[in-house]
Design an enzyme around this catalytic site. Structure first.
Site, PDB file in Angstrom:
ATOM      1  N   ASP A 195       0.865  -1.192   0.000  1.00 55.83           N
ATOM      2  CA  ASP A 195       0.000   0.000   0.000  1.00 55.83           C
ATOM      3  C   ASP A 195       0.893   1.232   0.000  1.00 55.83           C
ATOM      4  O   ASP A 195       2.133   1.128   0.140  1.00 55.83           O
ATOM      5  CB  ASP A 195      -0.948   0.003   1.211  1.00 55.83           C
ATOM      6  CG  ASP A 195      -2.274   0.735   0.931  1.00 55.83           C
ATOM      7  OD1 ASP A 195      -2.225   1.881   0.455  1.00 55.83           O
ATOM      8  OD2 ASP A 195      -3.341   0.169   1.212  1.00 55.83           O
ATOM      9  N   GLY A 237       4.614   1.066  -1.402  1.00 57.83           N
ATOM     10  CA  GLY A 237       4.784   1.255  -2.843  1.00 57.83           C
ATOM     11  C   GLY A 237       3.573   1.915  -3.462  1.00 57.83           C
ATOM     12  O   GLY A 237       2.557   2.129  -2.794  1.00 57.83           O
ATOM     13  N   ASP A 238       3.734   2.226  -4.745  1.00 57.18           N
ATOM     14  CA  ASP A 238       2.657   2.848  -5.512  1.00 57.18           C
ATOM     15  C   ASP A 238       2.356   1.892  -6.661  1.00 57.18           C
ATOM     16  O   ASP A 238       3.231   1.623  -7.491  1.00 57.18           O
ATOM     17  CB  ASP A 238       3.139   4.212  -6.037  1.00 57.18           C
ATOM     18  CG  ASP A 238       2.088   4.915  -6.874  1.00 57.18           C
ATOM     19  OD1 ASP A 238       1.285   4.230  -7.552  1.00 57.18           O
ATOM     20  OD2 ASP A 238       2.065   6.153  -6.870  1.00 57.18           O
ATOM     21  N   PHE A 239       1.133   1.382  -6.710  1.00 59.10           N
ATOM     22  CA  PHE A 239       0.876   0.327  -7.701  1.00 59.10           C
ATOM     23  C   PHE A 239       0.848   0.832  -9.142  1.00 59.10           C
ATOM     24  O   PHE A 239       0.786   0.036 -10.071  1.00 59.10           O
ATOM     25  CB  PHE A 239      -0.302  -0.579  -7.343  1.00 59.10           C
ATOM     26  CG  PHE A 239      -1.616   0.043  -6.937  1.00 59.10           C
ATOM     27  CD1 PHE A 239      -2.222   1.050  -7.656  1.00 59.10           C
ATOM     28  CD2 PHE A 239      -2.288  -0.470  -5.821  1.00 59.10           C
ATOM     29  CE1 PHE A 239      -3.451   1.569  -7.276  1.00 59.10           C
ATOM     30  CE2 PHE A 239      -3.524   0.045  -5.437  1.00 59.10           C
ATOM     31  CZ  PHE A 239      -4.105   1.069  -6.171  1.00 59.10           C
ATOM     32  N   HIS A 285     -12.449  -0.798  -8.396  1.00 55.77           N
ATOM     33  CA  HIS A 285     -13.589   0.128  -8.564  1.00 55.77           C
ATOM     34  C   HIS A 285     -13.206   1.596  -8.329  1.00 55.77           C
ATOM     35  O   HIS A 285     -13.947   2.488  -8.710  1.00 55.77           O
ATOM     36  CB  HIS A 285     -14.779  -0.293  -7.689  1.00 55.77           C
ATOM     37  CG  HIS A 285     -14.714   0.098  -6.251  1.00 55.77           C
ATOM     38  ND1 HIS A 285     -15.841   0.248  -5.469  1.00 55.77           N
ATOM     39  CD2 HIS A 285     -13.660   0.352  -5.431  1.00 55.77           C
ATOM     40  CE1 HIS A 285     -15.486   0.592  -4.245  1.00 55.77           C
ATOM     41  NE2 HIS A 285     -14.177   0.657  -4.188  1.00 55.77           N
TER      42      HIS A 285
HETATM   43  C1  LIG Z   1     -10.851   1.466  -1.225  1.00 59.66           C
HETATM   44  S1  LIG Z   1      -9.404   1.049  -0.336  1.00 59.66           S
HETATM   45  C2  LIG Z   1      -9.573  -0.693  -0.191  1.00 59.66           C
HETATM   46  C3  LIG Z   1      -8.955  -1.260   1.053  1.00 59.66           C
HETATM   47  C4  LIG Z   1      -9.067  -2.757   1.289  1.00 59.66           C
HETATM   48  N1  LIG Z   1      -8.461  -3.544   0.236  1.00 59.66           N
HETATM   49  C5  LIG Z   1     -10.498  -3.166   1.494  1.00 59.66           C
HETATM   50  O1  LIG Z   1     -11.056  -3.909   0.694  1.00 59.66           O
HETATM   51  O2  LIG Z   1     -11.083  -2.744   2.483  1.00 59.66           O
HETATM   52  C6  LIG Z   1      -8.136   1.303  -1.529  1.00 59.66           C
HETATM   53  C7  LIG Z   1      -6.741   1.063  -1.022  1.00 59.66           C
HETATM   54  O3  LIG Z   1      -5.820   1.259  -2.111  1.00 59.66           O
HETATM   55  C8  LIG Z   1      -4.705   1.980  -1.640  1.00 59.66           C
HETATM   56  N2  LIG Z   1      -4.087   2.713  -2.757  1.00 59.66           N
HETATM   57  C9  LIG Z   1      -4.605   3.754  -3.443  1.00 59.66           C
HETATM   58  N3  LIG Z   1      -3.767   4.161  -4.394  1.00 59.66           N
HETATM   59  C10 LIG Z   1      -2.678   3.374  -4.310  1.00 59.66           C
HETATM   60  C11 LIG Z   1      -1.473   3.298  -5.045  1.00 59.66           C
HETATM   61  N4  LIG Z   1      -1.220   4.148  -6.063  1.00 59.66           N
HETATM   62  N5  LIG Z   1      -0.572   2.342  -4.703  1.00 59.66           N
HETATM   63  C12 LIG Z   1      -0.832   1.482  -3.685  1.00 59.66           C
HETATM   64  N6  LIG Z   1      -1.972   1.494  -2.962  1.00 59.66           N
HETATM   65  C13 LIG Z   1      -2.883   2.431  -3.267  1.00 59.66           C
HETATM   66  C14 LIG Z   1      -5.283   2.905  -0.604  1.00 59.66           C
HETATM   67  O4  LIG Z   1      -4.289   3.419   0.269  1.00 59.66           O
HETATM   68  C15 LIG Z   1      -6.310   2.014   0.079  1.00 59.66           C
HETATM   69  O5  LIG Z   1      -5.746   1.285   1.132  1.00 59.66           O
END
Ligand SMILES: C[S@@+](CC[C@H](N)C(=O)[O-])C[C@H]1O[C@@H](n2cnc3c(N)ncnc32)[C@H](O)[C@@H]1O
Length: 336
Positions: free
Chosen positions: A199, A225-227, A245
């Site tokens: 995350d 990291g940043d995905f 989503h």
């Molecule tokens: C809507 S939440 C979902 C959290 C969890 N998987 C759940 O189902 O409850 C989206 C997650 O994606 C992470 N996220 C958003 N952009 C990201 C990125 N560029 N790289 C890594 N993680 C990211 C956010 O920090 C957050 O924890």
């Protein structure tokens, strides 16, 4: 025929926000947390929560009528359900999502008509395309959002822990794990597994605190990291819950391609969401979730199981199937 029709249901749906807001205010005020410490009469509850007496009795009795509190001989208490899930002092608390709904979504959903006209998000600064950057810039909002994610993923997490044949795998990574409800639930149920959470770096300390509180720091690690910029970590099973989503079509495809690239041959990708039914007429929660993505994100939208199966097939996955988890949530599983 028309004489048999009644407007009751329409008025119930239309005025549903009254009940919703009463519950959200009860969570905000800590009604269930106060009653988790012991039952209380009207005067005690009014005083402890700092309410004015004019609305207090109607408020508590409305919660009784909605079966969110019970009352006997003028003394109020939690129901078994509100006591377990809405008392902040209990580890089973899932009110984070309701706190977020109260603090942000209630107001932004008030602008739904505008969002439907413009196709633009209504959260924070609508011009800011970096949804998570804007949200996480404030430490309280960051913490609140991550706790809210635990609220929505607690139920699906248990079902994922039960329904994947985990004995066939040794490791998993939860991509976008937030506070870590899913990895914690899976690791607790399957002691042979080693897990990781990938995350944004800002999430790390909050994830680690939650994992430590659950006594799993030796088996669950955080990978910052940043995905969109970094490669995804490898593991036998990769989970993406409520991730796709958040993003538009192009980003969805990028994430699925990266998942495929990171998994070993035979590895599993598990995508879960409030998947919309293929005919788009049953899962109202999934459809409204998609409108929530309109309100919240620059390009996000929810999708059907069939949509996701097609995208996963295009990304190279095989043996793709949809399995129901719990309530509105389902998962799509594919094998590399
Ligand atoms: C809507 S939440 C979902 C959290 C969890 N998987 C759940 O189902 O409850 C989206 C997650 O994606 C992470 N996220 C958003 N952009 C990201 C990125 N560029 N790289 C890594 N993680 C990211 C956010 O920090 C957050 O924890």
């Amino acid at each position: 025929m028309t004489s048999q029709l009644s407007p009751e249901r329409l008025l119930g749906v239309g005025m549903g926000f009254w009940g919703a807001k009463a519950l959200l205010s009860a969570v905000e005020l800590g009604v269930f947390t106060r009653l988790g410490k012991g039952r209380a009469n009207l005067a005690e509850l009014t005083e402890d929560l700092g309410l004015h007496e004019r609305g207090a009795r109607d408020f508590f009795d409305a919660l009784v009528a909605m079966k969110l509190l019970d009352r006997e001989d003028g003394v109020y208490g939690n129901t078994p359900e509100t006591d377990l899930f809405l008392d902040r002092a209990k580890p089973s608390y899932v009110g984070g999502i309701l706190e977020m709904a109260n603090a942000r979504l209630y107001a932004t959903w008030g602008r739904l008509t505008h969002a439907l006209r413009t196709g633009r998000r209504e959260s924070e600064d609508p011009a800011d395309e970096d949804f998570f950057g804007a949200l996480y810039a404030d430490p309280d909002r960051l913490r609140g959002f991550l706790a809210a994610m635990s609220g929505v993923s607690a139920g699906p997490a248990k079902a994922i822990a039960a329904k994947i044949p985990w004995r066939d795998y040794k490791s998993f990574v939860d991509v976008g794990a937030a506070q870590g409800m899913v990895p914690v639930t899976i690791a607790r149920a399957h002691p042979h597994l080693a897990g990781a959470a990938f995350d944004l770096p800002a999430v790390g300390p909050i994830f680690e605190e939650f994992v430590a509180r659950n006594g799993l720091s030796d088996r669950l690690r955080f990978m910052p990291g940043d995905f969109f910029k970094d490669k995804l970590p490898t593991a036998d099973v990769m989970i993406m819950g409520h991730i796709l989503h958040d993003w538009g079509m192009e980003e969805k495809r990028v994430l699925l391609a990266k998942a495929y690239e990171a998994l070993p041959k035979g590895g599993l990708l598990v995508v879960y969401e409030a998947l919309i039914d293929d005919d788009r007429r049953e899962n109202a929660f999934g459809l409204l979730m998609s409108l929530n993505m309109l309100i919240e994100t620059p390009g996000g939208f929810d999708y059907t199981g069939a949509d996701c199966q097609n995208w996963m097939r295009e990304a190279g996955f095989a043996e793709i199937r949809v399995e129901h988890l719990l309530g509105p949530d389902s998962m799509v599983i594919g094998v590399k």
